[in-house]
Scaffold this active site. Sequence first.
Site, PDB file in Angstrom:
ATOM      1  CG  HIS A  95      -1.679   1.252   1.435  1.00 52.66           C
ATOM      2  ND1 HIS A  95      -2.503   1.751   0.451  1.00 52.66           N
ATOM      3  CD2 HIS A  95      -1.771   2.117   2.474  1.00 52.66           C
ATOM      4  CE1 HIS A  95      -3.071   2.868   0.880  1.00 52.66           C
ATOM      5  NE2 HIS A  95      -2.643   3.110   2.104  1.00 52.66           N
ATOM      6  CG  HIS A  97      -1.006   7.421   0.649  1.00 54.19           C
ATOM      7  ND1 HIS A  97      -1.708   8.277   1.460  1.00 54.19           N
ATOM      8  CD2 HIS A  97      -1.431   6.183   0.989  1.00 54.19           C
ATOM      9  CE1 HIS A  97      -2.501   7.578   2.266  1.00 54.19           C
ATOM     10  NE2 HIS A  97      -2.343   6.309   2.009  1.00 54.19           N
ATOM     11  CG  ASP A 120       3.745  -5.410 -21.512  1.00 55.95           C
ATOM     12  OD1 ASP A 120       3.233  -6.181 -22.348  1.00 55.95           O
ATOM     13  OD2 ASP A 120       4.687  -4.644 -21.778  1.00 55.95           O
ATOM     14  CG  HIS A 169      -6.993   5.526   1.168  1.00 54.11           C
ATOM     15  ND1 HIS A 169      -7.299   4.520   2.049  1.00 54.11           N
ATOM     16  CD2 HIS A 169      -5.703   5.839   1.397  1.00 54.11           C
ATOM     17  CE1 HIS A 169      -6.248   4.253   2.794  1.00 54.11           C
ATOM     18  NE2 HIS A 169      -5.268   5.037   2.412  1.00 54.11           N
ATOM     19  CE1 TYR A 227       8.861  -8.490 -22.756  1.00 59.69           C
ATOM     20  CE2 TYR A 227       9.256  -9.384 -20.571  1.00 59.69           C
ATOM     21  CZ  TYR A 227       9.388  -8.369 -21.489  1.00 59.69           C
ATOM     22  OH  TYR A 227      10.053  -7.228 -21.139  1.00 59.69           O
TER      23      TYR A 227
HETATM   24 ZN   LIG Z   1      -3.260   4.829   3.066  1.00 59.42          ZN
END
Ligand SMILES: [Zn+2]
Length: 234
Positions: A95, A97, A120, A169, A227
């Site tokens: 996670h 930002h 891709d 978010h 690939y």
């Molecule tokens: Zn966050």
Amino acid sequence: MLLPDLRKQVLECNLELVRRGLVLYTFGNASGISRKEGLIAIKPSGVPYEKLRPEDLVVTDLEGKIVEGNLRPSSDLPTHLVLYKAFPKIGAVVHTHSEYATAWAQARKPIPCFGTTHADYFHGPIPVTDVMTREEIASAYEKNTGDVIVRAFQGIDYSAIPAVLVANHASFAWGPDTETAAHNAVVLEAVARMAYFTVAINERAEAIGRDLHDRHHLRKHGSSAYYGQAKGAK
Ligand SMILES: [Zn+2]
């Protein structure tokens, strides 16, 4: 110490996010899971990345109970847990930002697949979740963030599109292992940036055609992928 290898991989995954410019200060977190043991290693909450050591990571079970570690786990742990339970093939969750992906999340717009770089890695647009309700925010907010992500993947293969935008978010990305999850987060930021410029140049830009999209995605991921180097080749 439990899971020494997984701890090292999760630490490396967190540091890769910093090296690639996806993380400011302590925003962002990565975790990895040992499916065999049913245990997760996750970044501790609020510890500066430059000070992180493998032993600082927090090991929890799938219910979020701390099994080993003196620090508090990242506050987003409940979101990671929901994803591990709902997406059984993933081995790591990231996670951040990161700026451009977050801009799309804030605009509440899915990132269209405009070109082969996107195709891709992601077999279709990056979905955006519903806006969370007042009840979802007021109660178990981090767990509900996971639920809203899972809802956005009804009818979408989480292996073929390993990332999501949480409305207002930021993004979550995942993969079968920590290295791939970090890689997917980095590529997500790159395609978010390119998509932003594409729309700035031509606001009526159209998504890539299905033929070119499939050709690029499947040469890398399909059962007849060709690939890169064949497994075992030098
Ligand atoms: Zn966050």
